[in-house]
Write a protein that holds these residues in place. Structure first.
Motif, mmCIF file in Angstrom:
data_model
loop_
_atom_site.group_PDB
_atom_site.id
_atom_site.type_symbol
_atom_site.label_atom_id
_atom_site.label_comp_id
_atom_site.label_asym_id
_atom_site.label_seq_id
_atom_site.Cartn_x
_atom_site.Cartn_y
_atom_site.Cartn_z
ATOM 1 N N LEU A 91 0.772 -1.340 0.071
ATOM 2 C CA LEU A 91 -0.240 0.180 0.076
ATOM 3 C C LEU A 91 0.786 1.452 0.032
ATOM 4 C CD1 LEU A 91 -2.681 1.476 0.341
ATOM 5 C CD2 LEU A 91 -2.462 0.989 2.893
ATOM 6 N N LEU A 92 0.659 2.448 -0.817
ATOM 7 C CA LEU A 92 1.173 3.505 -0.958
ATOM 8 C C LEU A 92 0.139 4.738 -1.035
ATOM 9 C CD1 LEU A 92 3.868 5.104 -1.171
ATOM 10 C CD2 LEU A 92 3.481 5.056 -3.804
ATOM 11 N N ALA A 119 2.280 -1.435 -6.590
ATOM 12 C CA ALA A 119 1.463 -0.903 -5.441
ATOM 13 C C ALA A 119 0.245 -0.847 -5.680
ATOM 14 C CB ALA A 119 2.188 0.097 -4.739
ATOM 15 N N VAL A 120 -0.711 -0.575 -4.536
ATOM 16 C CA VAL A 120 -1.957 -0.182 -4.480
ATOM 17 C C VAL A 120 -1.842 1.103 -4.189
ATOM 18 C CG1 VAL A 120 -4.307 0.038 -3.470
ATOM 19 C CG2 VAL A 120 -3.074 -2.319 -4.065
ATOM 20 N N VAL A 121 -2.067 2.210 -4.958
ATOM 21 C CA VAL A 121 -1.782 3.412 -4.561
ATOM 22 C C VAL A 121 -3.040 4.309 -4.384
ATOM 23 C CG1 VAL A 121 -0.985 5.791 -5.574
ATOM 24 C CG2 VAL A 121 0.348 3.666 -6.363
ATOM 25 N N VAL A 164 -4.624 -5.667 -0.427
ATOM 26 C CA VAL A 164 -3.414 -5.033 0.353
ATOM 27 C C VAL A 164 -2.711 -5.680 1.185
ATOM 28 C CG1 VAL A 164 -2.896 -3.159 1.845
ATOM 29 C CG2 VAL A 164 -4.593 -2.602 0.195
ATOM 30 N N LEU A 165 -1.414 -5.798 0.733
ATOM 31 C CA LEU A 165 -0.473 -6.438 1.632
ATOM 32 C C LEU A 165 -0.413 -5.673 2.804
ATOM 33 C CD1 LEU A 165 1.708 -8.851 2.017
ATOM 34 C CD2 LEU A 165 3.169 -7.329 0.693
ATOM 35 N N ARG A 166 -0.887 -5.948 4.036
ATOM 36 C CA ARG A 166 -0.777 -5.381 5.232
ATOM 37 C C ARG A 166 0.531 -4.939 5.905
ATOM 38 N NH1 ARG A 166 -6.803 -8.062 6.668
ATOM 39 N NH2 ARG A 166 -7.903 -6.995 4.940
ATOM 40 N N SER A 167 1.453 -5.745 5.412
ATOM 41 C CA SER A 167 2.838 -5.364 6.228
ATOM 42 C C SER A 167 3.814 -4.675 5.460
ATOM 43 C CB SER A 167 3.271 -7.157 6.244
ATOM 44 O OG SER A 167 3.466 -7.618 5.177
ATOM 45 N N VAL A 168 3.354 -4.303 4.211
ATOM 46 C CA VAL A 168 4.215 -3.016 3.510
ATOM 47 C C VAL A 168 3.324 -2.005 3.343
ATOM 48 C CG1 VAL A 168 5.794 -2.722 1.666
ATOM 49 C CG2 VAL A 168 5.320 -4.972 2.958
ATOM 50 N N VAL A 169 3.292 -0.676 4.105
ATOM 51 C CA VAL A 169 2.604 0.328 4.096
ATOM 52 C C VAL A 169 3.418 1.655 4.030
ATOM 53 C CG1 VAL A 169 0.791 1.553 4.996
ATOM 54 C CG2 VAL A 169 0.857 -0.873 4.955
ATOM 55 N N GLY A 170 3.309 2.560 3.068
ATOM 56 C CA GLY A 170 4.110 3.591 3.130
ATOM 57 C C GLY A 170 3.333 4.886 2.676
ATOM 58 N N VAL A 171 3.947 6.026 2.947
ATOM 59 C CA VAL A 171 3.303 7.412 2.410
ATOM 60 C C VAL A 171 4.374 8.076 1.748
ATOM 61 C CG1 VAL A 171 2.542 9.476 3.423
ATOM 62 C CG2 VAL A 171 1.700 7.324 4.414
ATOM 63 N N VAL A 172 3.708 8.883 0.706
ATOM 64 C CA VAL A 172 4.566 9.779 -0.118
ATOM 65 C C VAL A 172 3.973 11.215 -0.099
ATOM 66 C CG1 VAL A 172 5.135 10.704 -2.339
ATOM 67 C CG2 VAL A 172 5.503 8.125 -1.951
ATOM 68 N N VAL A 397 9.979 4.144 -4.160
ATOM 69 C CA VAL A 397 9.095 3.393 -3.672
ATOM 70 C C VAL A 397 9.381 1.859 -3.731
ATOM 71 C CG1 VAL A 397 6.583 2.413 -3.694
ATOM 72 C CG2 VAL A 397 6.909 4.965 -4.320
ATOM 73 N N THR A 398 9.664 1.264 -4.798
ATOM 74 C CA THR A 398 10.209 -0.225 -4.646
ATOM 75 C C THR A 398 11.335 -0.482 -3.485
ATOM 76 O OG1 THR A 398 9.606 -0.213 -6.881
ATOM 77 C CG2 THR A 398 11.198 -1.992 -6.025
ATOM 78 N N ARG A 399 12.285 0.602 -3.449
ATOM 79 C CA ARG A 399 13.341 0.517 -2.701
ATOM 80 C C ARG A 399 12.781 0.481 -1.104
ATOM 81 N NH1 ARG A 399 17.675 5.423 -2.728
ATOM 82 N NH2 ARG A 399 18.259 4.429 -4.811
ATOM 83 N N MET A 400 11.993 1.381 -0.586
ATOM 84 C CA MET A 400 11.603 1.357 0.638
ATOM 85 C C MET A 400 10.571 0.160 0.703
ATOM 86 S SD MET A 400 12.860 4.128 1.535
ATOM 87 C CE MET A 400 12.257 4.277 3.304
ATOM 88 N N GLN A 401 9.886 -0.326 -0.169
ATOM 89 C CA GLN A 401 9.222 -1.626 0.008
ATOM 90 C C GLN A 401 10.158 -2.914 0.574
ATOM 91 O OE1 GLN A 401 7.288 -2.156 -3.660
ATOM 92 N NE2 GLN A 401 5.589 -0.852 -3.128
ATOM 93 N N GLU A 402 11.339 -2.627 -0.351
ATOM 94 C CA GLU A 402 12.190 -3.909 0.003
ATOM 95 C C GLU A 402 12.962 -3.669 1.381
ATOM 96 O OE1 GLU A 402 14.914 -3.633 -3.296
ATOM 97 O OE2 GLU A 402 13.574 -5.021 -4.549
ATOM 98 N N ARG A 403 13.296 -2.482 1.903
ATOM 99 C CA ARG A 403 13.816 -1.955 2.892
ATOM 100 C C ARG A 403 12.977 -2.566 4.226
ATOM 101 N NH1 ARG A 403 16.589 3.439 3.074
ATOM 102 N NH2 ARG A 403 17.752 2.237 1.537
#
Length: 407
Positions: A91-92, A119-121, A164-172, A397-403
């Motif tokens: 999720l983004l 991602a789900v944006v 949504v993959l609930r274990s990977v959530v970010g904000v821009v 975004v992909t980098r932070m998902q991987e992190r």
């Protein structure tokens, strides 16, 4: 990848593969962390003059109206047809730059981001903003607690969706909305948003003097001088002095007619002071509207995207100050400036060192700034919103998902 791996109780190894497989074209994106000597990293980008014939999987759009303060918050979700209740995608949430019109980017921009980042944006109109039938309820809050509360509610609602993959959530956060994202993370991580993992900040201001900066402006709302409330404490001139942060313009008349214009702080006609009928000396009002206090308490991963030419500021020092506040608090899980090595303390590096190492984004074939180059001295090349959402932002975004999944 076996669907047996795609459960809510995903093992770390399966989760890492999942994030990679959700990326555009099913390819795993690589982290481009590099030491200072090679800080520019892999900034190669597709030829923007010849877009690929196949733009990727179809994107499904969903409109939401979230109950909020006797009204609604209007949001829109973008997900590829790959993201289903059997194949979850990270999720983004994208927070618009603060302005009365709300969302300014296009459906195509966010569809491309959803494709390229896998991602789900989700984006939305903050309280009191928007146009037509998509005006969100409430009043414009200029980044304050109401805006932060609304973001919390949007993230919470989006997080419950069955694709949504609930274990990977970010904000821009874009520009001024940094305070919204940082505020929501700092205030709610331990209570309402325990699942929030990272924040990507696109050139956001850290204090009220950055937030109210304006070039010389004539017309009906002239900005020709500083306003009330400027001080060392409010503007953080103890970190960098006035002329270092906000140098005089290069034009002979200060208006920018034959060079760059002069810039002024806290003028009553500048945004957001004019719209909010506020001043820079109202410390109580600014308490919840300056990102620096929330960055000190930021308990998640943080990445700053900073171009060679800032979209609004005459210098890049807001970026440097953001990392000073993160370091002062020591709460963030990790921090990074563009492609500089993660957790590299930039306060020990000079601007000359960062420039020499190519840390600030100057992308071949795209450009070196998101704005209009108002304060750019030479060589300004604009990166369009379409290019940013398709070719630049997805990499980070992909980098932070991987992190998140590697921590």
């Amino acid at each position: 990848m076996s669907l047996l791996c795609l459960t809510r109780a995903v093992l770390p190894l399966c989760l890492l593969v999942l994030v990679s497989s959700c990326a555009s074209n099913g390819e795993a994106a690589s982290d481009t962390n590099q030491p200072l000597d090679g800080a520019q990293g892999d900034q190669s980008l597709p030829d923007t003059q010849q877009p690929p014939e196949d733009s990727g999987p179809e994107v499904v759009l969903e409109d939401w109206a979230l109950d909020w303060n006797s009204g609604f918050i209007y949001a829109r979700a973008y997900r590829t047809v790959k993201c289903t209740d059997k194949y979850f995608c990270p999720l983004l949430v994208v927070v618009p730059d603060l302005n009365p019109k709300g969302i300014l980017f296009t459906d195509e921009d966010l569809s491309n981001l959803a494709r390229e980042a896998g991602a789900v944006v989700v984006t939305y109109n903050p309280p009191g903003t928007g146009e037509g039938e998509r005006i969100s309820g409430g009043t414009v809050d200029f980044g304050g607690q109401a805006d932060q509360d609304a973001l919390k509610d949007v993230i919470t609602f989006a997080h419950k969706q069955d694709y949504v993959l609930r274990s990977v959530v970010g904000v821009v956060t874009l520009g001024d909305s940094l305070v919204v994202g940082a505020g929501a993370a700092a205030r709610f991580k331990e209570t309402n948003l325990p699942f929030l993992d990272y924040l990507i900040d696109v050139e956001g201001p850290t204090n009220r003097c950055f937030a109210t900066l304006s070039p010389y402006t004539g017309g009906q709302r002239p900005v020709k001088s500083d306003g009330a409330g400027i001080s060392t404490a409010r503007c953080d001139f103890n970190l960098y002095d006035r002329l270092t942060k906000f140098p005089e313009g290069s034009s002979t008349d200060g208006k920018g007619t034959d060079g760059t214009p002069d810039c002024f702080l806290c003028n009553s006609n500048a945004w957001p002071l004019f719209e909010a009928a506020q001043t820079c000396d109202d410390d109580g009002w600014w308490t919840d509207r300056e990102a620096k206090g929330f960055l000190e308490r930021l308990p998640i991963h943080y990445l700053r995207i900073q171009f060679l030419n800032d979209h609004r500021q005459p210098t890049r020092l807001a970026a440097r100050e953001a990392f000073r506040w993160l370091a002062a608090g020591g709460k963030s899980l990790s921090y990074q400036l563009n492609n500089l090595q993660a957790n590299k303390p930039i306060t020990s590096l000079t601007e000359e060192q960062l420039l020499t190492a190519g840390v600030y984004l100057d992308l071949p074939g795209l450009g070196n700034g998101l704005g209009e180059g108002t304060f750019a001295q030479t060589g300004f090349s604009q990166v369009s919103p379409a290019e940013f959402f398709r070719y630049v932002l997805p990499k980070y975004v992909t980098r932070m998902q991987e992190r998140v999944v590697e921590q």
